[in-house]
Design a protein around this motif. Structure first.
Motif, PDB file in Angstrom:
ATOM      1  N   GLU A 199       0.810  -1.223   0.000  1.00 55.28           N
ATOM      2  CA  GLU A 199       0.000   0.000   0.000  1.00 55.28           C
ATOM      3  C   GLU A 199       0.841   1.271   0.000  1.00 55.28           C
ATOM      4  N   GLU A 200       1.891   1.280   0.808  1.00 50.80           N
ATOM      5  CA  GLU A 200       2.701   2.498   0.924  1.00 50.80           C
ATOM      6  C   GLU A 200       3.468   2.804  -0.350  1.00 50.80           C
ATOM      7  N   ALA A 201       3.654   1.801  -1.221  1.00 56.57           N
ATOM      8  CA  ALA A 201       4.314   2.045  -2.511  1.00 56.57           C
ATOM      9  C   ALA A 201       3.317   2.503  -3.566  1.00 56.57           C
ATOM     10  N   PHE A 202       2.044   2.192  -3.367  1.00 57.49           N
ATOM     11  CA  PHE A 202       1.015   2.595  -4.333  1.00 57.49           C
ATOM     12  C   PHE A 202       0.598   4.046  -4.111  1.00 57.49           C
ATOM     13  N   PHE A 203       0.551   4.464  -2.847  1.00 56.52           N
ATOM     14  CA  PHE A 203       0.108   5.818  -2.520  1.00 56.52           C
ATOM     15  C   PHE A 203       1.302   6.741  -2.289  1.00 56.52           C
ATOM     16  N   ALA A 204       1.054   8.026  -2.433  1.00 54.89           N
ATOM     17  CA  ALA A 204       2.092   9.039  -2.261  1.00 54.89           C
ATOM     18  C   ALA A 204       2.368   9.277  -0.779  1.00 54.89           C
ATOM     19  N   ASP A 205       3.522   9.866  -0.496  1.00 52.34           N
ATOM     20  CA  ASP A 205       3.870  10.206   0.886  1.00 52.34           C
ATOM     21  C   ASP A 205       2.778  11.085   1.504  1.00 52.34           C
ATOM     22  N   GLY A 206       2.509  10.839   2.767  1.00 53.14           N
ATOM     23  CA  GLY A 206       1.526  11.641   3.482  1.00 53.14           C
ATOM     24  C   GLY A 206       0.080  11.269   3.208  1.00 53.14           C
ATOM     25  N   TYR A 207      -0.150  10.097   2.626  1.00 56.23           N
ATOM     26  CA  TYR A 207      -1.508   9.712   2.242  1.00 56.23           C
ATOM     27  C   TYR A 207      -2.372   9.240   3.404  1.00 56.23           C
ATOM     28  N   ARG A 208      -1.772   8.782   4.481  1.00 51.10           N
ATOM     29  CA  ARG A 208      -2.533   8.053   5.485  1.00 51.10           C
ATOM     30  C   ARG A 208      -3.684   8.859   6.098  1.00 51.10           C
ATOM     31  N   GLU A 209      -3.431  10.042   6.573  1.00 46.65           N
ATOM     32  CA  GLU A 209      -4.489  10.794   7.253  1.00 46.65           C
ATOM     33  C   GLU A 209      -5.623  11.182   6.320  1.00 46.65           C
ATOM     34  N   PRO A 210      -5.337  11.763   5.134  1.00 40.84           N
ATOM     35  CA  PRO A 210      -6.462  12.118   4.255  1.00 40.84           C
ATOM     36  C   PRO A 210      -7.220  10.906   3.733  1.00 40.84           C
ATOM     37  N   VAL A 211      -6.517   9.812   3.454  1.00 41.65           N
ATOM     38  CA  VAL A 211      -7.197   8.613   2.968  1.00 41.65           C
ATOM     39  C   VAL A 211      -8.007   7.968   4.092  1.00 41.65           C
ATOM     40  N   ALA A 212      -7.493   8.005   5.309  1.00 43.31           N
ATOM     41  CA  ALA A 212      -8.248   7.487   6.446  1.00 43.31           C
ATOM     42  C   ALA A 212      -9.577   8.229   6.587  1.00 43.31           C
ATOM     43  N   ALA A 213      -9.557   9.550   6.379  1.00 49.02           N
ATOM     44  CA  ALA A 213     -10.785  10.335   6.463  1.00 49.02           C
ATOM     45  C   ALA A 213     -11.784   9.905   5.387  1.00 49.02           C
ATOM     46  N   LEU A 214     -11.275   9.596   4.201  1.00 51.97           N
ATOM     47  CA  LEU A 214     -12.147   9.136   3.124  1.00 51.97           C
ATOM     48  C   LEU A 214     -12.748   7.771   3.444  1.00 51.97           C
ATOM     49  N   ILE A 215     -11.931   6.870   3.975  1.00 55.17           N
ATOM     50  CA  ILE A 215     -12.428   5.541   4.339  1.00 55.17           C
ATOM     51  C   ILE A 215     -13.520   5.653   5.401  1.00 55.17           C
ATOM     52  N   ARG A 216     -13.285   6.489   6.406  1.00 62.03           N
ATOM     53  CA  ARG A 216     -14.289   6.652   7.465  1.00 62.03           C
ATOM     54  C   ARG A 216     -15.586   7.247   6.910  1.00 62.03           C
ATOM     55  N   ALA A 217     -15.448   8.142   5.941  1.00 59.54           N
ATOM     56  CA  ALA A 217     -16.639   8.753   5.347  1.00 59.54           C
ATOM     57  C   ALA A 217     -17.484   7.729   4.596  1.00 59.54           C
ATOM     58  N   HIS A 218     -16.837   6.691   4.044  1.00 61.53           N
ATOM     59  CA  HIS A 218     -17.550   5.676   3.275  1.00 61.53           C
ATOM     60  C   HIS A 218     -17.925   4.450   4.116  1.00 61.53           C
ATOM     61  N   LEU A 219     -17.546   4.439   5.395  1.00 58.25           N
ATOM     62  CA  LEU A 219     -17.838   3.286   6.245  1.00 58.25           C
ATOM     63  C   LEU A 219     -19.342   3.030   6.399  1.00 58.25           C
ATOM     64  N   PRO A 220     -20.169   4.058   6.671  1.00 56.63           N
ATOM     65  CA  PRO A 220     -21.617   3.788   6.784  1.00 56.63           C
ATOM     66  C   PRO A 220     -22.189   3.194   5.501  1.00 56.63           C
ATOM     67  N   GLU A 221     -21.726   3.691   4.365  1.00 61.68           N
ATOM     68  CA  GLU A 221     -22.172   3.158   3.075  1.00 61.68           C
ATOM     69  C   GLU A 221     -21.780   1.685   2.930  1.00 61.68           C
ATOM     70  N   ALA A 222     -20.560   1.339   3.394  1.00 59.48           N
ATOM     71  CA  ALA A 222     -20.087  -0.044   3.299  1.00 59.48           C
ATOM     72  C   ALA A 222     -20.937  -0.979   4.137  1.00 59.48           C
ATOM     73  N   LEU A 223     -21.464  -0.475   5.249  1.00 63.06           N
ATOM     74  CA  LEU A 223     -22.307  -1.284   6.135  1.00 63.06           C
ATOM     75  C   LEU A 223     -23.777  -1.156   5.774  1.00 63.06           C
ATOM     76  N   GLU A 224     -24.047  -0.554   4.617  1.00 63.46           N
ATOM     77  CA  GLU A 224     -25.399  -0.452   4.060  1.00 63.46           C
ATOM     78  C   GLU A 224     -26.376   0.194   5.037  1.00 63.46           C
ATOM     79  N   GLY A 225     -25.879   1.190   5.757  1.00 64.59           N
ATOM     80  CA  GLY A 225     -26.758   1.912   6.666  1.00 64.59           C
ATOM     81  C   GLY A 225     -27.184   1.133   7.894  1.00 64.59           C
ATOM     82  N   ASP A 226     -26.519   0.014   8.171  1.00 68.07           N
ATOM     83  CA  ASP A 226     -26.855  -0.816   9.333  1.00 68.07           C
ATOM     84  C   ASP A 226     -26.318  -0.128  10.589  1.00 68.07           C
TER      85      ASP A 226
END
Length: 244
Positions: free
Chosen positions: A160-187
């Protein structure tokens, strides 16, 4: 013992990249003893490349697949030889652990299912999924999903760290968290079971497709077993600023 061995599957074409693959498949049911209903039930289905790249690239991809699917550091030989070695080792383990034990009918039935297949592509990157279900006669079985990302040009596994650019973790983590409810289908119940949504983020267990990147969280990683495997997808339009 019931056994099927359709190894000579037709060649398949991985979408859009001219990589030709075939699939090794095997299925067997081995009774614990004569006249007993307790059995080892096992299936293997492993897709692997055979044409469409230099031999060393194909060999690297095959090795990455087999070492992951069968949890090996050293391979005994071909795909078939490796699968058969895995089956023999599991059969020995099954008999050693269960022969002579007391138990009701069915209490000593094991299941072991290994499934591997190419699951997506983005540019020169190919995703491969290894799914394993293992049940050793306990309260419940356990499922894992292990994605691999290969560089189509070199055959190397891309962390993963070779696919993404330096400093990706915090902004990408925010994106993942934003899509978490959608992933759980609103459960709401499942979302509430996530131990701490603020700690959910890139975990190195990722897959790329034409639509974006998916991260996988196994049971107990971020939620109880009852929630199962959680997969969270983020589209490219949101991720592109953070990709190399």
């Amino acid at each position: 013992m019931k056994r099927f061995l359709p190894c000579a599957a037709a060649l398949l074409l991985v979408a859009g990249c001219n990589l030709r693959t075939t699939t090794y498949s095997d299925e067997q049911a081995i009774p614990l003893g004569e006249g007993q209903t307790d059995s080892l039930l096992q299936t293997i289905s492993i897709e692997y490349p055979v044409k469409g790249a230099q031999e060393e690239v194909l060999a690297k991809i095959e090795r990455g697949i087999l070492t992951t699917a069968f949890d090996l550091e050293e391979l005994p030989g071909s795909v078939e030889e490796t699968a058969l070695r895995y089956e023999d080792n599991l059969k020995d383990e099954y008999f050693n652990e269960n022969e002579g034990k007391d138990g009701i009918s069915g209490a000593r039935t094991w299941e072991d299912h290994v499934n591997g297949y190419f699951s997506g592509r983005y540019k020169q990157f190919l995703s491969y999924m290894v799914e394993i279900y293992s049940d050793r006669g306990g309260v419940h079985g356990y499922s894992t999903m292990t994605p691999l990302v290969f560089d189509r040009k070199t055959g190397d596994i891309v962390p993963e760290e070779a696919f993404f650019a330096d400093g990706y973790r915090e902004p990408v983590a925010a994106l993942i968290r934003a899509h978490l409810p959608e992933a759980l289908e609103g459960d709401e119940e499942a979302l509430a079971a996530v131990s701490d949504p603020n700690t959910v983020g890139p975990n190195g267990v990722y897959e790329v497709t034409k639509d974006g990147v998916t991260w996988y969280y196994l049971p107990y990683d971020i939620a109880p077993f009852s929630v199962g495997v959680i997969s969270v997808s983020v589209p490219w339009k949101e991720l592109k600023p953070y990709v190399r």
